[in-house]
Design a protein around this motif. Structure first.
Motif, PDB file in Angstrom:
ATOM      1  N   GLU A 146      -1.663   2.383   2.949  1.00  0.00           N
ATOM      2  CA  GLU A 146      -1.924   3.218   1.785  1.00  0.00           C
ATOM      3  C   GLU A 146      -3.071   2.651   0.959  1.00  0.00           C
ATOM      4  N   SER A 147      -3.738   3.534   0.232  1.00  0.00           N
ATOM      5  CA  SER A 147      -4.784   3.127  -0.701  1.00  0.00           C
ATOM      6  C   SER A 147      -4.896   4.183  -1.790  1.00  0.00           C
ATOM      7  N   TYR A 159       4.183   3.548  -4.542  1.00  0.00           N
ATOM      8  CA  TYR A 159       4.190   4.729  -3.687  1.00  0.00           C
ATOM      9  C   TYR A 159       4.050   4.318  -2.224  1.00  0.00           C
ATOM     10  N   PHE A 160       4.957   4.849  -1.406  1.00  0.00           N
ATOM     11  CA  PHE A 160       4.990   4.527   0.016  1.00  0.00           C
ATOM     12  C   PHE A 160       4.677   5.758   0.854  1.00  0.00           C
ATOM     13  N   CYS A 161       3.933   5.521   1.911  1.00  0.00           N
ATOM     14  CA  CYS A 161       3.700   6.521   2.930  1.00  0.00           C
ATOM     15  C   CYS A 161       4.684   6.269   4.073  1.00  0.00           C
ATOM     16  N   ALA A 162       5.191   7.333   4.683  1.00  0.00           N
ATOM     17  CA  ALA A 162       6.140   7.189   5.781  1.00  0.00           C
ATOM     18  C   ALA A 162       5.862   8.231   6.855  1.00  0.00           C
ATOM     19  N   ARG A 177      15.737   7.837   5.030  1.00  0.00           N
ATOM     20  CA  ARG A 177      16.308   7.133   6.192  1.00  0.00           C
ATOM     21  C   ARG A 177      15.923   7.788   7.513  1.00  0.00           C
ATOM     22  N   GLU A 178      15.375   8.983   7.463  1.00  0.00           N
ATOM     23  CA  GLU A 178      14.967   9.657   8.692  1.00  0.00           C
ATOM     24  C   GLU A 178      13.542   9.299   9.115  1.00  0.00           C
ATOM     25  N   TYR A 179      12.864   8.512   8.307  1.00  0.00           N
ATOM     26  CA  TYR A 179      11.504   8.097   8.649  1.00  0.00           C
ATOM     27  C   TYR A 179      11.538   6.755   9.364  1.00  0.00           C
ATOM     28  N   ASP A 180      10.720   6.642  10.389  1.00  0.00           N
ATOM     29  CA  ASP A 180      10.721   5.462  11.247  1.00  0.00           C
ATOM     30  C   ASP A 180       9.691   4.424  10.833  1.00  0.00           C
ATOM     31  N   TYR A 181       8.618   4.868  10.225  1.00  0.00           N
ATOM     32  CA  TYR A 181       7.504   3.969   9.940  1.00  0.00           C
ATOM     33  C   TYR A 181       7.142   4.056   8.462  1.00  0.00           C
ATOM     34  N   TRP A 182       6.818   2.884   7.904  1.00  0.00           N
ATOM     35  CA  TRP A 182       6.529   2.783   6.478  1.00  0.00           C
ATOM     36  C   TRP A 182       5.322   1.898   6.231  1.00  0.00           C
ATOM     37  N   GLY A 183       4.545   2.265   5.212  1.00  0.00           N
ATOM     38  CA  GLY A 183       3.476   1.406   4.758  1.00  0.00           C
ATOM     39  C   GLY A 183       3.995   0.392   3.757  1.00  0.00           C
ATOM     40  N   GLN A 184       3.095  -0.424   3.269  1.00  0.00           N
ATOM     41  CA  GLN A 184       3.463  -1.491   2.325  1.00  0.00           C
ATOM     42  C   GLN A 184       3.509  -0.995   0.884  1.00  0.00           C
ATOM     43  N   GLY A 185       2.928   0.145   0.631  1.00  0.00           N
ATOM     44  CA  GLY A 185       2.967   0.712  -0.707  1.00  0.00           C
ATOM     45  C   GLY A 185       1.692   0.467  -1.499  1.00  0.00           C
ATOM     46  N   THR A 186       1.427   1.360  -2.436  1.00  0.00           N
ATOM     47  CA  THR A 186       0.306   1.215  -3.354  1.00  0.00           C
ATOM     48  C   THR A 186       0.824   1.519  -4.761  1.00  0.00           C
ATOM     49  N   GLN A 187       0.448   0.679  -5.709  1.00  0.00           N
ATOM     50  CA  GLN A 187       1.002   0.789  -7.062  1.00  0.00           C
ATOM     51  C   GLN A 187       0.242   1.831  -7.873  1.00  0.00           C
ATOM     52  N   VAL A 188       1.019   2.685  -8.525  1.00  0.00           N
ATOM     53  CA  VAL A 188       0.468   3.657  -9.463  1.00  0.00           C
ATOM     54  C   VAL A 188       1.082   3.370 -10.833  1.00  0.00           C
ATOM     55  N   THR A 189       0.226   3.156 -11.812  1.00  0.00           N
ATOM     56  CA  THR A 189       0.686   2.889 -13.175  1.00  0.00           C
ATOM     57  C   THR A 189       0.032   3.889 -14.121  1.00  0.00           C
ATOM     58  N   VAL A 190       0.867   4.608 -14.870  1.00  0.00           N
ATOM     59  CA  VAL A 190       0.363   5.624 -15.795  1.00  0.00           C
ATOM     60  C   VAL A 190       0.694   5.163 -17.214  1.00  0.00           C
TER      61      VAL A 190
END
Length: 123
Positions: free
Chosen positions: A6-7, A94-97, A108-121
């Protein structure tokens, strides 16, 4: 093995916009349903948006519907999350899957996950 990166996260003021990207290292990206999830500190991971492998079916959480848009570019192995009218309560990691098969709103139905990207508002 599918790797997701993610980016696009960052710090933005309330009312602003960000676009997240997630790039997959897989040849058959076009056969994967993709989703975005988020996790705020002290809270469980929650569904944000999901898109079918064709892009023809999209789901959104009620909290983001009308503000966020999920899309994909299969030629680039990338899925996007355009976030507009951001609110402080959108602050999260925020994670992509990804999963082969039908699109799903269930983590739980997703097999693959990214490391995440932080969003701060900020307010």
């Amino acid at each position: 093995q599918v790797q997701l990166v993610e980016s696009g996260g960052g710090l933005v003021q309330a009312g602003g916009s960000l676009r997240l990207s997630c790039t997959a290292s897989v040849r058959t990206f076009s056969s994967y349903a993709m989703g975005w999830f988020r996790q705020a500190p002290g809270k469980e991971r929650e569904f944000v948006a999901a898109i079918s492998w064709t892009g023809g079916t999209r789901y959104y959480a009620d909290s983001v519907n009308g503000r966020f848009t999920i899309s994909r570019a299969n030629a680039n192995n990338t899925v996007y999350l355009q976030m507009n009218s951001l609110k402080p309560e959108d602050t999260a990691l925020y994670f992509c899957a990804g999963r082969s098969g039908a699109v799903s709103t269930t983590a739980r139905e997703y097999d693959y996950w990214g490391q995440g990207t932080q969003v701060t508002v900020s307010s």
